[in-house]
Design a protein around this motif. Structure first.
Motif, PDB file in Angstrom:
ATOM      1  N   ASN A   4      -7.685  -5.673  -3.661  1.00  0.00           N
ATOM      2  CA  ASN A   4      -6.285  -5.345  -3.898  1.00  0.00           C
ATOM      3  C   ASN A   4      -5.402  -6.587  -3.877  1.00  0.00           C
ATOM      4  O   ASN A   4      -4.380  -6.633  -3.176  1.00  0.00           O
ATOM      5  CB  ASN A   4      -5.792  -4.322  -2.871  1.00  0.00           C
ATOM      6  CG  ASN A   4      -4.483  -3.689  -3.285  1.00  0.00           C
ATOM      7  OD1 ASN A   4      -4.194  -3.564  -4.468  1.00  0.00           O
ATOM      8  ND2 ASN A   4      -3.690  -3.291  -2.303  1.00  0.00           N
ATOM      9  N   LEU A   5      -5.790  -7.610  -4.622  1.00  0.00           N
ATOM     10  CA  LEU A   5      -4.988  -8.820  -4.708  1.00  0.00           C
ATOM     11  C   LEU A   5      -3.703  -8.515  -5.479  1.00  0.00           C
ATOM     12  O   LEU A   5      -3.736  -7.939  -6.562  1.00  0.00           O
ATOM     13  CB  LEU A   5      -5.778  -9.928  -5.418  1.00  0.00           C
ATOM     14  CG  LEU A   5      -7.108 -10.338  -4.787  1.00  0.00           C
ATOM     15  CD1 LEU A   5      -7.795 -11.401  -5.634  1.00  0.00           C
ATOM     16  CD2 LEU A   5      -6.914 -10.841  -3.369  1.00  0.00           C
ATOM     17  N   LYS A   6      -2.582  -8.919  -4.929  1.00  0.00           N
ATOM     18  CA  LYS A   6      -1.298  -8.659  -5.576  1.00  0.00           C
ATOM     19  C   LYS A   6      -0.876  -9.847  -6.418  1.00  0.00           C
ATOM     20  O   LYS A   6      -1.135 -11.003  -6.058  1.00  0.00           O
ATOM     21  CB  LYS A   6      -0.229  -8.340  -4.525  1.00  0.00           C
ATOM     22  CG  LYS A   6      -0.462  -7.018  -3.802  1.00  0.00           C
ATOM     23  CD  LYS A   6       0.667  -6.705  -2.852  1.00  0.00           C
ATOM     24  CE  LYS A   6       0.476  -5.363  -2.171  1.00  0.00           C
ATOM     25  NZ  LYS A   6       0.547  -4.236  -3.129  1.00  0.00           N
ATOM     26  N   PHE A   7      -0.199  -9.554  -7.534  1.00  0.00           N
ATOM     27  CA  PHE A   7       0.220 -10.649  -8.407  1.00  0.00           C
ATOM     28  C   PHE A   7       1.568 -10.354  -9.053  1.00  0.00           C
ATOM     29  O   PHE A   7       1.951  -9.204  -9.265  1.00  0.00           O
ATOM     30  CB  PHE A   7      -0.836 -10.941  -9.482  1.00  0.00           C
ATOM     31  CG  PHE A   7      -0.980  -9.871 -10.539  1.00  0.00           C
ATOM     32  CD1 PHE A   7      -0.416 -10.034 -11.799  1.00  0.00           C
ATOM     33  CD2 PHE A   7      -1.702  -8.706 -10.289  1.00  0.00           C
ATOM     34  CE1 PHE A   7      -0.561  -9.061 -12.775  1.00  0.00           C
ATOM     35  CE2 PHE A   7      -1.851  -7.733 -11.259  1.00  0.00           C
ATOM     36  CZ  PHE A   7      -1.282  -7.909 -12.504  1.00  0.00           C
ATOM     37  N   SER A   8       2.274 -11.449  -9.333  1.00  0.00           N
ATOM     38  CA  SER A   8       3.547 -11.393 -10.043  1.00  0.00           C
ATOM     39  C   SER A   8       3.358 -11.981 -11.438  1.00  0.00           C
ATOM     40  O   SER A   8       2.621 -12.961 -11.615  1.00  0.00           O
ATOM     41  CB  SER A   8       4.612 -12.232  -9.314  1.00  0.00           C
ATOM     42  OG  SER A   8       4.804 -11.815  -7.990  1.00  0.00           O
ATOM     43  N   PRO A  36       1.156  -5.056 -13.042  1.00  0.00           N
ATOM     44  CA  PRO A  36       1.646  -6.091 -12.124  1.00  0.00           C
ATOM     45  C   PRO A  36       2.392  -5.488 -10.940  1.00  0.00           C
ATOM     46  O   PRO A  36       3.012  -4.425 -11.037  1.00  0.00           O
ATOM     47  CB  PRO A  36       2.603  -6.913 -12.993  1.00  0.00           C
ATOM     48  CG  PRO A  36       2.232  -6.603 -14.409  1.00  0.00           C
ATOM     49  CD  PRO A  36       1.691  -5.213 -14.406  1.00  0.00           C
ATOM     50  N   ASP A  37       2.358  -6.194  -9.817  1.00  0.00           N
ATOM     51  CA  ASP A  37       3.127  -5.779  -8.651  1.00  0.00           C
ATOM     52  C   ASP A  37       4.585  -6.214  -8.774  1.00  0.00           C
ATOM     53  O   ASP A  37       5.455  -5.665  -8.094  1.00  0.00           O
ATOM     54  CB  ASP A  37       2.514  -6.385  -7.385  1.00  0.00           C
ATOM     55  CG  ASP A  37       1.097  -5.897  -7.162  1.00  0.00           C
ATOM     56  OD1 ASP A  37       0.924  -4.749  -6.731  1.00  0.00           O
ATOM     57  OD2 ASP A  37       0.148  -6.664  -7.469  1.00  0.00           O
ATOM     58  N   GLU A  38       4.832  -7.200  -9.640  1.00  0.00           N
ATOM     59  CA  GLU A  38       6.184  -7.719  -9.833  1.00  0.00           C
ATOM     60  C   GLU A  38       6.235  -8.443 -11.175  1.00  0.00           C
ATOM     61  O   GLU A  38       5.247  -9.051 -11.592  1.00  0.00           O
ATOM     62  CB  GLU A  38       6.536  -8.702  -8.703  1.00  0.00           C
ATOM     63  CG  GLU A  38       7.901  -9.350  -8.827  1.00  0.00           C
ATOM     64  CD  GLU A  38       8.147 -10.408  -7.757  1.00  0.00           C
ATOM     65  OE1 GLU A  38       9.260 -10.441  -7.207  1.00  0.00           O
ATOM     66  OE2 GLU A  38       7.216 -11.211  -7.499  1.00  0.00           O
ATOM     67  N   VAL A  39       7.374  -8.373 -11.855  1.00  0.00           N
ATOM     68  CA  VAL A  39       7.619  -9.176 -13.055  1.00  0.00           C
ATOM     69  C   VAL A  39       8.923  -9.928 -12.837  1.00  0.00           C
ATOM     70  O   VAL A  39       9.989  -9.321 -12.724  1.00  0.00           O
ATOM     71  CB  VAL A  39       7.713  -8.307 -14.329  1.00  0.00           C
ATOM     72  CG1 VAL A  39       8.094  -9.180 -15.529  1.00  0.00           C
ATOM     73  CG2 VAL A  39       6.396  -7.592 -14.593  1.00  0.00           C
ATOM     74  N   VAL A  40       8.836 -11.244 -12.734  1.00  0.00           N
ATOM     75  CA  VAL A  40      10.017 -12.090 -12.582  1.00  0.00           C
ATOM     76  C   VAL A  40      10.379 -12.650 -13.959  1.00  0.00           C
ATOM     77  O   VAL A  40       9.600 -13.401 -14.549  1.00  0.00           O
ATOM     78  CB  VAL A  40       9.766 -13.247 -11.599  1.00  0.00           C
ATOM     79  CG1 VAL A  40      11.015 -14.124 -11.473  1.00  0.00           C
ATOM     80  CG2 VAL A  40       9.358 -12.717 -10.239  1.00  0.00           C
ATOM     81  N   CYS A  41      11.543 -12.251 -14.448  1.00  0.00           N
ATOM     82  CA  CYS A  41      11.997 -12.702 -15.770  1.00  0.00           C
ATOM     83  C   CYS A  41      13.240 -13.557 -15.598  1.00  0.00           C
ATOM     84  O   CYS A  41      14.296 -13.060 -15.181  1.00  0.00           O
ATOM     85  CB  CYS A  41      12.293 -11.512 -16.679  1.00  0.00           C
ATOM     86  SG  CYS A  41      12.933 -11.994 -18.307  1.00  0.00           S
ATOM     87  N   VAL A  42      13.125 -14.838 -15.908  1.00  0.00           N
ATOM     88  CA  VAL A  42      14.250 -15.765 -15.799  1.00  0.00           C
ATOM     89  C   VAL A  42      14.948 -15.870 -17.152  1.00  0.00           C
ATOM     90  O   VAL A  42      14.314 -16.215 -18.156  1.00  0.00           O
ATOM     91  CB  VAL A  42      13.776 -17.156 -15.336  1.00  0.00           C
ATOM     92  CG1 VAL A  42      14.933 -18.157 -15.371  1.00  0.00           C
ATOM     93  CG2 VAL A  42      13.193 -17.071 -13.935  1.00  0.00           C
ATOM     94  N   TYR A  90       4.414 -12.766  -4.711  1.00  0.00           N
ATOM     95  CA  TYR A  90       2.991 -12.551  -4.443  1.00  0.00           C
ATOM     96  C   TYR A  90       2.160 -13.817  -4.616  1.00  0.00           C
ATOM     97  O   TYR A  90       2.622 -14.825  -5.156  1.00  0.00           O
ATOM     98  CB  TYR A  90       2.480 -11.400  -5.292  1.00  0.00           C
ATOM     99  CG  TYR A  90       3.170 -10.102  -4.926  1.00  0.00           C
ATOM    100  CD1 TYR A  90       2.941  -9.515  -3.677  1.00  0.00           C
ATOM    101  CD2 TYR A  90       4.077  -9.489  -5.781  1.00  0.00           C
ATOM    102  CE1 TYR A  90       3.589  -8.347  -3.305  1.00  0.00           C
ATOM    103  CE2 TYR A  90       4.722  -8.318  -5.419  1.00  0.00           C
ATOM    104  CZ  TYR A  90       4.481  -7.755  -4.184  1.00  0.00           C
ATOM    105  OH  TYR A  90       5.134  -6.602  -3.812  1.00  0.00           O
ATOM    106  N   GLU A  91       0.906 -13.753  -4.152  1.00  0.00           N
ATOM    107  CA  GLU A  91       0.082 -14.956  -4.032  1.00  0.00           C
ATOM    108  C   GLU A  91      -0.557 -15.402  -5.346  1.00  0.00           C
ATOM    109  O   GLU A  91      -1.089 -16.505  -5.429  1.00  0.00           O
ATOM    110  CB  GLU A  91      -1.003 -14.730  -2.986  1.00  0.00           C
ATOM    111  CG  GLU A  91      -1.941 -13.568  -3.297  1.00  0.00           C
ATOM    112  CD  GLU A  91      -2.978 -13.348  -2.218  1.00  0.00           C
ATOM    113  OE1 GLU A  91      -3.491 -14.341  -1.679  1.00  0.00           O
ATOM    114  OE2 GLU A  91      -3.286 -12.173  -1.932  1.00  0.00           O
TER     115      GLU A  91
END
Length: 277
Positions: A4-8, A36-42, A90-91
């Motif tokens: 259950n590795l989390k990723f962004s 994905p656990d997170e999506v960072v959109c700049v 996340y890592e």
């Protein structure tokens, strides 16, 4: 996923991006066998209302995952990715371009590699390139798979498809994170990761369909582009990743292709020798 590795996912949008293309890219990012656990959109500087509406549409649809960051000034891709990497929770960090299309099992296949080998710092994959419609594939970019093969190829040209990578965040940051470097943010980063002993892997699968075209290949020339490429290899020489003789060899070869050749011939060489059709 057993562990259950989390990723962004880290991505960026720019004022010139086509909203329709961005929506397609986001849809492919979320419509995955491993979401994905997170999506960072700049947002790299001010963007049009129509483009912002697409970002906010996905923020509304995925409020627990979508994390927009709006910058007041444009700083370029390297700066946008540096900020996205720091914002991500996340890592593991998966790179995504705002107009490309992920294949549905991309994240599942790549994240499995980190479970199999915890020493990996980066996992990339292969790409297809399309012109116009996604079905109009014009080329494939196939690269070495193992760490040794990737690093050997990296001495002369980029051996990782930037738009496919997933990083271990810890190793990205210890290598200095993304830094502004015109058109060569990726190769400069790979060189620094090599210097810090990071382990690379590419999977043999096509994981991203890249919006491209022969006109983009033709633009990979000119004095400014050449100087940026030379700066990367100068860094590699100064940090003992290549010899001085090899640095001179690269300068001559790249200078011939990027400064002396007309666009049509440069395009033919890229398509004939550096891509598979």
């Amino acid at each position: 996923m057993g562990k259950n590795l989390k990723f962004s996912v880290i991505t960026s949008v720019y004022k010139s991006d086509v909203p329709e293309y961005v929506r397609t890219a986001f849809e492919s990012t979320f419509n995955q066998t491993l979401v994905p656990d997170e999506v960072v959109c700049v947002a790299d500087g001010p963007i049009p209302d129509e483009l912002k509406a697409v970002v906010e549409e996905f923020k509304t649809k995925y409020p627990e995952i979508m994390h927009p960051v709006y910058l007041e000034k444009n700083g370029g891709l390297g700066e946008a990715m540096r900020i996205a990497s720091l914002e991500a929770k996340y890592e593991y960090l998966a790179r995504m371009d705002s107009d490309d299309i992920c294949l549905p099992d991309r994240f599942e296949k790549q994240m499995k590699c980190f479970e199999e080998d915890p020493e990996l710092s980066l996992v990339g994959g292969m790409i297809t390139e399309f012109d116009g419609e996604p079905e109009n594939v014009i080329a494939k970019r196939i690269l070495p798979l193992d760490d040794a093969g990737i690093k050997k190829m990296m001495r002369g040209r980029c051996a990782v498809n930037h738009v496919t990578v997933i990083f271990k965040k810890e190793d990205l940051l210890k290598s200095g994170n993304y830094q502004p470097f015109w058109k060569q943010e990726d190769h400069y980063l790979w060189a620094r990761m090599m210097e810090h002993g990071c382990k690379f892997r590419n999977i043999p699968d096509i994981v991203v369909n890249v919006r491209s075209g022969k006109d983009q290949i033709a633009r990979r020339g000119g004095w400014r582009f050449y100087k940026s490429v030379v700066r990367v290899f100068w860094y590699m020489y100064k940090h003992n990743l290549i010899s001085f003789g090899y640095f001179i060899y690269i300068c001559v070869v790249r200078g011939t292709v990027q400064l002396l050749m007309p666009n049509w011939l440069r395009t033919w060489i890229y398509m004939k020798f550096l891509r598979k059709s």
